[in-house]
Design a protein around this motif. Sequence first.
Motif, PDB file in Angstrom:
ATOM      1  N   ALA A  60      -4.026   6.495   0.842  1.00  0.00           N
ATOM      2  CA  ALA A  60      -5.059   6.396  -0.357  1.00  0.00           C
ATOM      3  C   ALA A  60      -4.817   4.988  -0.860  1.00  0.00           C
ATOM      4  N   LYS A  61      -3.693   4.305  -1.046  1.00  0.00           N
ATOM      5  CA  LYS A  61      -3.264   3.281  -1.285  1.00  0.00           C
ATOM      6  C   LYS A  61      -3.733   2.014  -0.515  1.00  0.00           C
ATOM      7  N   LYS A  84      -6.447   2.194   1.367  1.00  0.00           N
ATOM      8  CA  LYS A  84      -7.730   2.280   1.209  1.00  0.00           C
ATOM      9  C   LYS A  84      -8.058   1.380   0.005  1.00  0.00           C
ATOM     10  N   GLU A  85      -7.273   1.746  -1.170  1.00  0.00           N
ATOM     11  CA  GLU A  85      -7.581   1.081  -2.332  1.00  0.00           C
ATOM     12  C   GLU A  85      -7.348  -0.567  -2.297  1.00  0.00           C
ATOM     13  N   VAL A  86      -6.148  -0.765  -1.678  1.00  0.00           N
ATOM     14  CA  VAL A  86      -5.895  -2.180  -1.749  1.00  0.00           C
ATOM     15  C   VAL A  86      -6.713  -2.968  -0.626  1.00  0.00           C
ATOM     16  N   GLY A 125       0.816  -1.176   0.029  1.00  0.00           N
ATOM     17  CA  GLY A 125      -0.042  -0.056   0.036  1.00  0.00           C
ATOM     18  C   GLY A 125       0.886   1.336   0.099  1.00  0.00           C
ATOM     19  N   GLY A 147      -6.375   4.483   6.113  1.00  0.00           N
ATOM     20  CA  GLY A 147      -7.129   4.242   4.586  1.00  0.00           C
ATOM     21  C   GLY A 147      -7.738   3.037   4.799  1.00  0.00           C
ATOM     22  N   GLU A 154     -10.052  -2.209  -0.067  1.00  0.00           N
ATOM     23  CA  GLU A 154     -11.190  -2.237  -0.716  1.00  0.00           C
ATOM     24  C   GLU A 154     -10.967  -3.703  -1.610  1.00  0.00           C
ATOM     25  N   ALA A 155      -9.993  -4.003  -2.108  1.00  0.00           N
ATOM     26  CA  ALA A 155      -9.749  -5.135  -3.158  1.00  0.00           C
ATOM     27  C   ALA A 155      -9.530  -6.278  -2.197  1.00  0.00           C
ATOM     28  N   LYS A 170     -13.103  -7.350  -1.219  1.00  0.00           N
ATOM     29  CA  LYS A 170     -14.024  -8.174  -2.465  1.00  0.00           C
ATOM     30  C   LYS A 170     -13.324  -9.398  -2.519  1.00  0.00           C
ATOM     31  N   GLU A 217     -11.322   3.181   6.380  1.00  0.00           N
ATOM     32  CA  GLU A 217     -12.376   3.859   5.443  1.00  0.00           C
ATOM     33  C   GLU A 217     -12.995   2.562   4.601  1.00  0.00           C
ATOM     34  N   ALA A 218     -12.124   1.685   4.100  1.00  0.00           N
ATOM     35  CA  ALA A 218     -12.497   0.679   3.302  1.00  0.00           C
ATOM     36  C   ALA A 218     -13.455  -0.017   4.060  1.00  0.00           C
TER      37      ALA A 218
END
Length: 329
Positions: free
Chosen positions: A212-213, A215-217, A207, A241, A219-220, A223, A244-245
Motif C-alpha cells: 500500500a505504501k 503504491k502511495e509513494v 514505503g 504496489g 504515485e507521488a 507526479k 499499480e501506480a
Amino acid sequence: MLKRISALVLAGLTALAVTSCGSGSGGTTSASSGGGDSTVTMGFSQVGAESGWRTANTKSVQESAKTAGVTLKFSDAQQKQENQIKAIRSFIQQRVDVIAFSPVVESGWDPVLKEAQNAKIPVILTDRAVDSKDTTLYKTFLGSDFIEEGKKAGQWLVEEYKDSTDKVNIVELQGTTGSAPANDRKAGFQEVIGADTKFQIVATQTGDFTRAKGKEVMEAFLKSTPDIDVLYAHNDDMGLGAIEAIEGAGKVPGKDIKIITVDAVKDGMQALADGKINFIVECSPLLGPQLMDLAKKVVKGEEVPTRVVTEETTFTQDQAKQALPSRQY
Ligand code: GYE
C-alpha cells in the motif's frame, strides 16, 4: 530451486534429543516435561506481517519449531519496537529457555538485551541485525547479507546501462526507516552505482516494506519527478504496489520504467516472469530450520558461530519463468 544454506551450522546437525535446558531454564517453563527429557521453549518476537517475505518467514519458524520439537511462544509486534521490547520482557518473566527476535529497527536494544543477559537467557538475532556495540548481548545473528543484496541490485543496473552515457534517473522505495535491510540495501546499491555519475537517485522515500505504501509513494514520485528511468524497491511488495501506480499513470512497468526489487517471493517472481519487473535479488525467508538448530545448541551451552549468513541468488525474467513452478514461497 533449492536454498543453499551456510554449511557452518548444518554441519553440526546431530542428535535431536535435547538433554538440558541450560542456564536459562530455571525449572518454571511450561515446556519442561520432567523425567530428564526436557524440551526447549523459545520466545520469538516477529516484526509483523508487512510483506509476503514476512508471512513466509513466520510460517518457516512455526513449522520448523513443530518439526524440531521446540515449544514456540510467538508474538507479532506489528512493526513497532515498543511491542517487541514488551514481548521480550514477557519472555524473560516467563523464563523461556531462549529468545529469538527479528529487530524491526537497528538501534535501541541494549537495555532489554541486558535484562535478558542478567536473567541468563540466551538471545538469537534472526533476519535483522542490531547496532549494539556489546556483541555479548546476543549469541549469534542468522540472516542475509543486506549490503551484498544492495550491491547485486546495483551491479545489474550498471550492466544494463553499460553502453549508454545518458543520465539514468532512479527513484528508490526504501524499507522501514532505521531497519537493517533498509540501511544496508541502500548503502550497497549506492556504493556500486556511485562509481558512475550518470546514475542519479532523483527521489528516495520509505514505503515501509508494504504494498500500500509502495503504491502511495510511487504515485507521488510520478507526479513530482519527470523522466523516471528506474525504480529500485527494497522489497517485492513495495515494487508490486508501485507497479499499480505506474500502470495507473499510463506507463508500462518493466519497459517505460525498469524495476529492480529484493526478496523473490512468488508474487514478485510472477511479475518478473510477466515482464513487469526486470531483476530480483533473492532474500530467503526460510530461516526456521537453522534457527531451531542454533537454539538447541545455545540452550545446551554449545559454541555456535557468531554470524550465520544465508546464501542467495538473483533472478532475471527468464530465470524467474524457470524457477516459478518449484518456488516454495
Ligand atoms: O526483505 C521485507 C520484509 O527483513 C529481510 O523485511 C527482511 C525484510 C524483507 O518486510 O520484505
